[in-house]
Design a protein around this motif. Structure first.
Motif, PDB file in Angstrom:
ATOM      1  N   ARG A  26       8.674  41.090  37.167  1.00 47.25           N
ATOM      2  CA  ARG A  26       9.517  40.034  36.573  1.00 47.25           C
ATOM      3  C   ARG A  26      10.147  40.504  35.252  1.00 47.25           C
ATOM      4  N   ALA A  28       8.983  42.261  32.888  1.00 47.22           N
ATOM      5  CA  ALA A  28       8.144  42.282  31.692  1.00 47.22           C
ATOM      6  C   ALA A  28       8.397  43.584  30.943  1.00 47.22           C
ATOM      7  N   GLY A  61      14.036  36.927  38.100  1.00 45.28           N
ATOM      8  CA  GLY A  61      13.718  36.507  36.748  1.00 45.28           C
ATOM      9  C   GLY A  61      14.501  37.268  35.706  1.00 45.28           C
ATOM     10  N   ALA A  64       9.804  38.201  31.901  1.00 48.89           N
ATOM     11  CA  ALA A  64       8.542  37.466  31.819  1.00 48.89           C
ATOM     12  C   ALA A  64       7.843  37.649  30.489  1.00 48.89           C
ATOM     13  N   ALA A 116      10.500  34.009  29.520  1.00 54.68           N
ATOM     14  CA  ALA A 116       9.249  33.541  28.937  1.00 54.68           C
ATOM     15  C   ALA A 116       8.829  34.423  27.773  1.00 54.68           C
TER      16      ALA A 116
END
Length: 263
Positions: A26, A28, A61, A64, A116
């Motif tokens: 995602r 990250a 996404g 993340a 996020a």
């Protein structure tokens, strides 16, 4: 403009598109991705052929946040090294954020899905955010016993106000795209799958202006909340003096005069 493993970088008609490219995670941000991100942002900043930048994520996404594997390695370090290791990592995080924030050309985040933690902060580091209708934002640091370390405590209050920023950071709750637009987190919404094209079109529109005037205006506007009116006026006077000498100004004035004389 390629050659990266975790970053995609392409340029067309003066607009660079930088893609966070770890879709299986995602997107990250690992230490390796951060190193590539820093290198790519430095290249974009120095490339005069690039007049605007769009940042997006591969897959479903946007980003993340920080890589969990990196968090685990930090906890496994000897107790006497945790603090300094964390400080060193923070320097790299802030360098990447600052490169994006201080980019001397317009920047737009095309948020295609979940943003996020550090991912949400990274989006806020851009001048503007175009969010997919499927996008979500969450400052979820509190769930990991952390504080926003990617610029969120600076950027978020400036977009939504102090009380709302506190509520979002204290709760770590998820913000859907329509609320993000209403609160001012996002500047525009686009149908799912169309956010990148919308951001690229907007970037191309913003990039039509004088690169000199854009860079100088941005450098002052990004500091204006912390400066007095007199300081902003003084910086503006200096910047305008530079603009007077720019090729863009001279060419535009000459074109205007020639058009007026031809009437």
């Amino acid at each position: 403009m390629g050659g990266y493993e975790y970053i995609g970088l392409q340029s067309q008609d003066g607009v660079a598109t930088l893609t966070l490219n770890r879709p299986d995670k995602r997107n990250a941000i690992s230490d390796a991705m951060r190193a590539e991100l820093i290198h790519a942002l430095e290249a974009v900043a120095q490339d005069r052929a690039v007049r605007a930048l769009v940042l997006t994520g591969a897959g479903k996404g946007f980003c993340a946040g920080g890589d969990i594997a990196g968090m685990q390695r930090r906890m496994e370090a000897p107790a006497g090294e945790v603090g300094f290791n964390g400080w060193s990592r923070q320097q790299r995080v802030h360098h990447a954020v600052n490169l994006l924030f201080r980019m001397p050309k317009p920047t737009i985040a095309a948020v295609n899905g979940a943003a996020a933690g550090l991912g949400a902060d990274t989006a806020l580091s851009c001048d503007f955010i175009v969010a997919s209708e499927a996008a979500t934002f969450t400052w979820s640091y509190i769930a990991r016993g952390l504080i926003p370390d990617g610029g969120g405590m600076y950027f978020l209050p400036r977009r939504v106000g102090l009380a709302r920023a506190k509520e979002l950071i204290y709760s770590g709750r998820k913000v859907q795209a329509d609320e993000a637009l209403r609160l001012g987190i996002a500047d525009r919404l686009a149908p799912a799958g169309e956010e990148l094209g919308a951001a690229q079109a907007w970037a191309a529109e913003l990039a039509r202006g004088s690169a000199t005037a854009l860079a100088l205006s941005k450098s002052i506007l990004d500091q204006s909340s912390e400066l007095t009116a007199d300081q902003v006026f003084a910086m503006g006077s200096q910047a305008q003096g530079i603009c007077y000498t720019s090729a863009e100004h001279r060419e535009s004035v000459a074109a205007f005069l020639a058009a007026r004389q031809s009437k």
